[in-house]
Design a protein around this motif. Sequence first.
Motif, short mmCIF file in Angstrom:
data_model
loop_
_atom_site.label_atom_id
_atom_site.label_comp_id
_atom_site.label_asym_id
_atom_site.label_seq_id
_atom_site.Cartn_x
_atom_site.Cartn_y
_atom_site.Cartn_z
N UNK A 357 -9.33 36.25 59.40
CA UNK A 357 -9.65 37.67 59.51
C UNK A 357 -8.41 38.53 59.78
N UNK A 358 -7.44 37.99 60.52
CA UNK A 358 -6.22 38.73 60.77
C UNK A 358 -5.43 38.98 59.48
N UNK A 359 -5.56 38.05 58.53
CA UNK A 359 -4.88 38.23 57.25
C UNK A 359 -5.62 39.23 56.37
N UNK A 360 -6.95 39.12 56.32
CA UNK A 360 -7.73 39.91 55.37
C UNK A 360 -8.16 41.27 55.91
N UNK A 361 -8.60 41.30 57.16
CA UNK A 361 -9.11 42.55 57.75
C UNK A 361 -8.52 42.74 59.15
N UNK A 362 -7.28 43.19 59.22
CA UNK A 362 -6.59 43.21 60.53
C UNK A 362 -6.88 44.44 61.39
N UNK A 363 -8.07 45.06 61.22
CA UNK A 363 -8.39 46.21 62.07
C UNK A 363 -8.59 45.74 63.52
N UNK A 364 -7.72 46.17 64.40
CA UNK A 364 -7.70 45.64 65.77
C UNK A 364 -8.98 45.92 66.53
N UNK A 365 -9.60 47.07 66.27
CA UNK A 365 -10.78 47.45 67.05
C UNK A 365 -11.99 46.58 66.74
#
Length: 617
Positions: A357-365
């Motif tokens: 998920x950090x690679x594909x969708x890194x939205x922190x919230x």
Amino acid sequence: MPDNKKRDGFIMQAGILAAAGIIVRIIGLLYNSPMTAILGDEGIGYYNTAYNAYTIVLLISSYSIPSAISKVIAQKLAVKEYRNAHRIFQCAFIYVLVVGGIASLFVFFGAGLLVKIDYAIPALRVLAPTIFLSGILGVLRGYFQAHRSMVQTSVSQILEQILNAAGSILMAYLLLNAAGQRERSEGLSWGAMGGAIGTGIGVLTALLFMAGVYKLNNGMIKRRIERDTNHKEESYGAVFKMIILVVTPFILSTFIYNANTFINQNVYQWMMIDVKKMADTQVASFTGIIGKAVKVSNIPIALASAMATALIPGISGDYARKDLKGAGRKVAKAMKVTMLISIPAAAGLAVLAKPVMLVLYPQKESIDLSSSLLAALSVSVIFYAMSTLSNAVLQSIGRLNSPVINAAVALVIQTGALAGMLYGLDEKYGSYYYVLAIIIYSFLMCLLNSISIRKHLGYRQEADRTFFRPALAAGIMGAAAYGVYQGLYLLFHINIIALAFAVAVAVLVYFALIVMMGAVTRDELLSMPKGHMLVHIACKMKLMKPKAKSASKGKKKARPDGNKKKAAPKGKAQSGVNENLQKKTEKNVRVREEDYSAYRVQIDDIDENDEDFWLDD
């Protein structure tokens, strides 16, 4: 052509479709990442809401057309009724023009009836014409699939997704900026419309490609029809009746089988907005976050979908010839190959959910929530893979009502469970209830379809080497991948590097374990796409012994008299050289012919003189 080549051909065709399906899904993930960066969780929630409603209408109008048309045309081709096969193709076109047109008009004018969130309505209306185009595209794909040639479908899928990705990102960006000073949610609604335009661009591109391929091969198609003079031509009324009788159960089955996404979305949004009084914008954000996890979990299921598509013509043909043993062999092999990939994929997603998920969708919230949802969804990969495959098997053997009934039962149970959890439990865990409903549905479909196959086909899947050994290997693989990732991340603090090494180690460990445990044999590896390369790697890793060479090769026999070979006269020597050269030439020709035949497509009555024959290599 050896029989084993015929039996294994559908695995190769499924491999082509699976590769295309995985490429398509990876492209989808890659473009969803910048789309989410442009629109945010709220904007992508509007897009997903519209897209899920579009998908459910597409399922009813045209999504199941390729599988249905593939089935009925394959049955005609199995008995060499080429004229009737083409008539089915023509009537299917008329069918989708009518049904697709009605569905498109309904979506455009009735968008407000299909989605709960008002800001998703404009994007849904933009998607309406795409439904009409998708029906025509589905008929062309089904025609080629019926001939057991999946290359055309695969290329069109990749082209569709590439243009979809480029168009969606560009149009989302342009329309979001064009919204100017409008209220934030309205501006995001415009961006979602841009993403919907990209979907239409992709479908139109694929349609033009498939129409071009059909045009190129029109001459060959006509010649095959002209040669078919030994069969009675069916009337258009009979063909339309056949299409309706076959397509309708396919539609019902596919609709109910996939309706859970649409129903879950609407139940979730209705309960959260009307019962729990949550704001529309917040519900849209949660819908977007759930959509991220679902999209990633769907990637491994591409193999099962491809295997199912490739299975339908083969099993339908075997069933038409009353070859139940042949059908059973295909089911067993397809299930085993699917589980060999789906089980480790589920384990990998479970232990590496957050790095992915950090690679594909890194939205922190939203990274923690989306990662937890993906880890929970990982088990559904196995259940969905099995149920997708078993669904196709039941349809192929003529048990069209069984998947419909099974899906309906599973849908009622999971919908009741979701509504009950959302109403009676803490709403802050609503996203997890949504995911749990998906797992319940996939498990019930898997269980009920397996019971139906055992009842109607008399088939029981071997369990040890299909499920237990791959599961054990996947468990060890998951532990190794998790340890490698954590260790490298502590050293370098770079997510992508740690993830890449963890995945590489996971692949090697799993491959070594399934070979060592005997979960897969040499012959089974050889039947897979790139099977010779897999066997070669296994031999290099000392997991398999190289195939023993013939004792006569490379070893000269001792002359019985113990004397050296006498020199022949010059004339005889020249004659001997010529004879040896002729023998070597004949041998090379035979080898080339055998190698060439291994790649021939299994179609009866091929005209070797057709230079434009699209099913040949």
